[in-house]
Design a protein around this motif. Sequence first.
Motif, mmCIF file in Angstrom:
data_model
loop_
_atom_site.group_PDB
_atom_site.id
_atom_site.type_symbol
_atom_site.label_atom_id
_atom_site.label_comp_id
_atom_site.label_asym_id
_atom_site.label_seq_id
_atom_site.Cartn_x
_atom_site.Cartn_y
_atom_site.Cartn_z
ATOM 1 N N ALA A 98 0.835 -1.207 0.000
ATOM 2 C CA ALA A 98 0.000 0.000 0.000
ATOM 3 C C ALA A 98 0.867 1.253 0.000
ATOM 4 O O ALA A 98 0.529 2.253 -0.643
ATOM 5 C CB ALA A 98 -0.942 -0.006 1.205
ATOM 6 N N GLY A 99 1.995 1.217 0.701
ATOM 7 C CA GLY A 99 2.915 2.350 0.696
ATOM 8 C C GLY A 99 3.526 2.576 -0.672
ATOM 9 O O GLY A 99 3.657 3.716 -1.129
ATOM 10 N N TRP A 104 3.784 5.555 -5.701
ATOM 11 C CA TRP A 104 3.629 5.558 -7.163
ATOM 12 C C TRP A 104 2.605 6.611 -7.593
ATOM 13 O O TRP A 104 2.833 7.343 -8.554
ATOM 14 C CB TRP A 104 3.202 4.173 -7.647
ATOM 15 N N MET A 105 1.503 6.700 -6.868
ATOM 16 C CA MET A 105 0.487 7.693 -7.217
ATOM 17 C C MET A 105 1.017 9.110 -6.990
ATOM 18 O O MET A 105 0.706 10.020 -7.757
ATOM 19 C CB MET A 105 -0.796 7.452 -6.417
ATOM 20 N N ASP A 106 1.833 9.293 -5.955
ATOM 21 C CA ASP A 106 2.417 10.610 -5.708
ATOM 22 C C ASP A 106 3.429 10.994 -6.778
ATOM 23 O O ASP A 106 3.493 12.148 -7.195
ATOM 24 C CB ASP A 106 3.096 10.649 -4.338
ATOM 25 N N MET A 107 4.219 10.033 -7.233
ATOM 26 C CA MET A 107 5.257 10.337 -8.222
ATOM 27 C C MET A 107 4.677 10.556 -9.620
ATOM 28 O O MET A 107 5.152 11.410 -10.355
ATOM 29 C CB MET A 107 6.287 9.204 -8.279
ATOM 30 N N LYS A 113 -9.830 7.225 -11.276
ATOM 31 C CA LYS A 113 -10.664 6.270 -10.560
ATOM 32 C C LYS A 113 -10.325 4.833 -10.975
ATOM 33 O O LYS A 113 -10.269 3.935 -10.145
ATOM 34 C CB LYS A 113 -12.135 6.573 -10.842
ATOM 35 N N ALA A 114 -10.078 4.630 -12.255
ATOM 36 C CA ALA A 114 -9.753 3.285 -12.751
ATOM 37 C C ALA A 114 -8.422 2.796 -12.183
ATOM 38 O O ALA A 114 -8.302 1.636 -11.764
ATOM 39 C CB ALA A 114 -9.703 3.286 -14.273
ATOM 40 N N PHE A 115 -7.405 3.677 -12.163
ATOM 41 C CA PHE A 115 -6.111 3.277 -11.603
ATOM 42 C C PHE A 115 -6.232 3.031 -10.104
ATOM 43 O O PHE A 115 -5.613 2.104 -9.573
ATOM 44 C CB PHE A 115 -5.039 4.327 -11.871
#
Length: 142
Positions: A98-99, A104-107, A113-115
């Motif tokens: 989860a971290g 990854w989402m921050d970078m 929504k799909a991702f």
Amino acid sequence: MADTIKQRPVYRNIHIAQIVSYRLPPSGIVSILHRISGAILFFLLPFIIWMFDTSVSSEISYERFTSAFTAGVGLFPGWFIKLVALALIWGYLHHFFAGVRHLWMDMTHNTTKAFGRSSALTVLALGVVLTLVLGAKLFGAY
């Protein structure tokens, strides 16, 4: 003119009585479990330190460490020690994946929504599958 203006929907927080029936999306489940796994790792830190210390101090302490998983320690039987270790394994794996997902989402700024759904399902699957594999190893199925 007033008929063409669309009203914005009103979102309200759920009441505590609705928490059991409320259906969270996978990303919400991962977020809550990320917090729970972090709390598990934090509160079981003395047990983690004990496991590490007794496993690397000497050969005698390593034997005592491995016998704790079969004979138990004090009031706690061996299966309970294994169950706590399995909770730690799940907590670590879920918290790690989860971290990585959050990083990854921050970078990449990939916050669609799909991702969010697909990455959350991937985190849940990886955590559970690897916990089951390591749990089978821990409980002697391999």
